[in-house]
Design an enzyme around this catalytic site. Structure first.
Site, PDB file in Angstrom:
ATOM      1  N   GLU A   1      24.815  89.003  65.875  1.00 47.83           N
ATOM      2  CA  GLU A   1      23.620  89.595  65.465  1.00 47.83           C
ATOM      3  C   GLU A   1      23.832  90.861  65.139  1.00 47.83           C
ATOM      4  O   GLU A   1      23.065  91.866  65.673  1.00 47.83           O
ATOM      5  CB  GLU A   1      22.528  89.507  66.669  1.00 47.83           C
ATOM      6  CG  GLU A   1      21.995  88.048  67.073  1.00 47.83           C
ATOM      7  CD  GLU A   1      20.872  88.047  68.065  1.00 47.83           C
ATOM      8  OE1 GLU A   1      20.166  87.023  68.094  1.00 47.83           O
ATOM      9  OE2 GLU A   1      21.296  88.843  68.959  1.00 47.83           O
TER      10      GLU A   1
ATOM     11  N   ASP B   1      24.966  96.204  76.031  1.00 46.44           N
ATOM     12  CA  ASP B   1      24.106  95.817  74.955  1.00 46.44           C
ATOM     13  C   ASP B   1      23.299  96.977  74.478  1.00 46.44           C
ATOM     14  O   ASP B   1      23.597  98.001  74.819  1.00 46.44           O
ATOM     15  CB  ASP B   1      22.944  94.676  75.636  1.00 46.44           C
ATOM     16  CG  ASP B   1      22.821  93.685  74.177  1.00 46.44           C
ATOM     17  OD1 ASP B   1      22.118  94.160  73.424  1.00 46.44           O
ATOM     18  OD2 ASP B   1      23.228  92.496  74.358  1.00 46.44           O
TER      19      ASP B   1
ATOM     20  N   HIS C   1      24.614  95.242  68.777  1.00 48.27           N
ATOM     21  CA  HIS C   1      24.304  95.415  70.126  1.00 48.27           C
ATOM     22  C   HIS C   1      24.861  96.477  70.989  1.00 48.27           C
ATOM     23  O   HIS C   1      25.300  96.291  72.083  1.00 48.27           O
ATOM     24  CB  HIS C   1      24.645  94.119  70.904  1.00 48.27           C
ATOM     25  CG  HIS C   1      23.492  92.874  70.537  1.00 48.27           C
ATOM     26  ND1 HIS C   1      22.200  93.079  70.915  1.00 48.27           N
ATOM     27  CD2 HIS C   1      23.786  91.798  69.817  1.00 48.27           C
ATOM     28  CE1 HIS C   1      21.588  91.896  70.394  1.00 48.27           C
ATOM     29  NE2 HIS C   1      22.482  91.096  69.644  1.00 48.27           N
TER      30      HIS C   1
END
Length: 536
Positions: A320, A187, A258
């Protein structure tokens, strides 16, 4: 046959449970374990676990010279013709012996887990302790799981969890008859997997100089470096340890968002130039570029990943991913023109499809969060439906397999009560009862569409879980409630579940799990003064 006054507190609830009259057999220092070749792994596991708790050898069974002197025996066998179904088992305790028949080796293992639950909670201790006799109730249990995917996602990227704690977590999943550990290995805030070809991923990407403490505008930083990673030998050990407990480890390398830790290690992967490993939580603007070299880099990474993880699924994230940098990038706009892509959503889909083709060519299946639906779904992709159930519904109707894990009922980082004493409360309220009431199969799906729901998982995002003790508090006993959702058939009744859960907590006590008490956190489990960000 009669109903016992105090039936066994089995969790998850089995499909069928019958209690028989008669003397209850007692395990003794002479007890043996008999196992066919297919059950040898479970025999070894059971001997280690019960042997530690009792101090007895539990040796392999040998025929007694005098039948009347034969010791009690735990008998394990696989019989795929017994009509038990995949991962199903039959457990029968007669006047002297316990018999476990599994449809397959996994079924035998789950039968052995149920056998252990029939014993006192001291069966979960690591050394003998004074306690009641090791008696087994005279029961017959016929059981099988509702879903083939009964999982838990563990985020080791935000806060690294040492290998010994991952192994312990696997044991806790196995206790609850879960069979998938989804490891979130990369991440913005850390890269946790050794990749031989790209050593800076762990030399640089596995370490950050400090971490955000709390959530919202009042959050601060701790000024303390944090990091860690798993060597490839560590991963081989984790995967083998899980496999011995019939758990598949699904790796996740999150792209194209990420990815700040990877970009910090190799700046040419990104659109931003030099970066440090992320210190803050949330959605970060830095994304991978869409150059051929970046795709080749990740093809190399995934080639090493699939060497280490033999399971069918590999997760590429896809969640995301901000599009701001791509909109400003000449290289991204050029890629869109070359590939005939209408917008940045299609560009993300194109990126994911390149990895899908690579994994498919190597006999694997791509798994991704439901944003991979945007711009067109990769042909062989399986969807993790997390934002709500709509992504799962859309994917199932399009003929794609789905794992349900909507935030409202599956995010174990969410707060557990309305009390100000909850540590760093974020998200919406998610109690044990809420988890227990969740239904993985959306009601709007027709039967043929619902067949694409492989199962469900809960997700443990660790931004605010900076130690194994905190993970225990946030995960248990909500994961115990989820286990029954994922395993058990038929209607669920929380009022009947709760007494069994209370008994189950004594097992967690024996194991040393620092779960959240049902009436609220203990004083040392609170985080006074650390802000959260609860939502209604």
């Amino acid at each position: 046959m009669s109903a016992p006054a105090d039936p066994p507190a089995l969790l998850p609830r089995p499909a069928e449970l019958a209690h028989h009259d008669g003397a209850e057999p007692e395990l003794t220092p002479a007890t043996e374990i008999a196992a066919d070749a297919a059950s040898a792994g479970t025999a070894a596991w059971l001997r280690a676990e019960l042997g530690a708790a009792t101090g007895w050898p539990l040796p392999p069974h040998t025929a007694a010279a005098v039948p009347g002197d034969a010791p009690p025996v735990i008998r394990l066998a696989v019989d795929g013709t017994a009509g038990l179904g995949p991962e199903g088992y039959l457990l029968r305790v007669d006047g002297r012996d316990a018999h476990i028949t599994g449809h397959d080796p996994a079924g035998v293992f789950y039968g052995a887990q149920t056998l252990r639950q029939l014993l006192p909670a001291s069966a979960y201790r690591r050394a003998p302790s004074a306690g009641p006799a090791w008696r087994l109730p005279r029961v017959e249990v016929r059981d099988r799981p509702r879903f083939g995917w009964r999982g838990c996602m563990l985020d080791v990227a935000r806060h690294f969890l040492p290998k010994r704690e991952v192994l312990r977590f696997i044991d806790l999943l196995a206790l609850h008859k879960l069979n998938v550990l989804h490891l979130h290995l990369s991440d913005d805030q850390g890269w946790r997997l050794e990749i031989r070809r790209y050593p800076r991923l762990t030399e640089v990407g596995a370490w950050r100089r400090e971490s955000q403490v709390g959530a919202g505008a009042a959050a601060t930083f701790d000024g303390r470096p944090h990091g860690g990673y798993y060597t490839q030998d560590d991963i081989r050990e984790i995967v083998a340890y899980a496999a011995a407990r019939h758990i598949t480890v699904v790796p996740e390398i999150d792209v194209p968002g990420h990815s700040q830790a990877a970009i910090a290690a190799y700046p040419w992967l990104g659109e931003s130039g030099e970066l440090e490993v992320g210190r803050e939580w949330g959605i970060i603007e830095h994304v991978l570029n869409v150059d051929d070299a970046t795709l080749d880099f990740y093809r190399d990474v995934f080639d090493e990943v699939i060497e280490l993880f033999p399971g069918e699924y590999v997760c590429v994230g896809g969640d995301e991913c901000p599009k701001t940098q791509w909109r400003a990038s000449p290289a991204a706009r050029r890629r869109m023109r070359e590939e005939g892509l209408a917008d940045e959503e299609e560009l993300q889909s194109w990126f994911v499809r390149q990895l899908d083709a690579h994994l498919t060519a190597r006999g694997r299946r791509l798994l991704g969060w439901d944003e991979i639906l945007q711009g067109g779904l990769a042909p062989g992709a399986t969807v993790l439906s997390w934002q709500d159930t709509s992504g799962g519904v859309a994917a199932a109707r399009a003929g794609h397999d789905v794992v349900m894990c909507p935030t409202a009922t599956s995010y174990l980082d969410y707060r557990q009560s309305e009390s100000d004493e909850e540590p760093i409360p974020v998200g919406t309220l998610l109690t044990v009862a809420d988890v227990y009431a969740a239904e993985p199969v959306p009601a709007e799906l027709a039967a043929h569409e619902a067949a694409h729901v492989l199962g469900a998982q809960v997700n443990v995002w660790t931004e605010h879980m900076d130690s194994p003790r905190t993970v225990d508090y946030m995960v248990f006993p909500r994961l115990s409630a989820f286990a029954e959702v994922a395993w058990s058939h038929g209607e669920r009744d929380y009022a009947r579940f709760r007494p069994r859960l209370d008994a189950h907590l004594t097992r967690l006590d024996a194991l040393g799990v620092e779960y959240r008490p049902m009436d609220g956190p203990r004083p040392w489990q609170r985080r006074p003064g650390v802000p959260g960000r609860p939502r209604s």
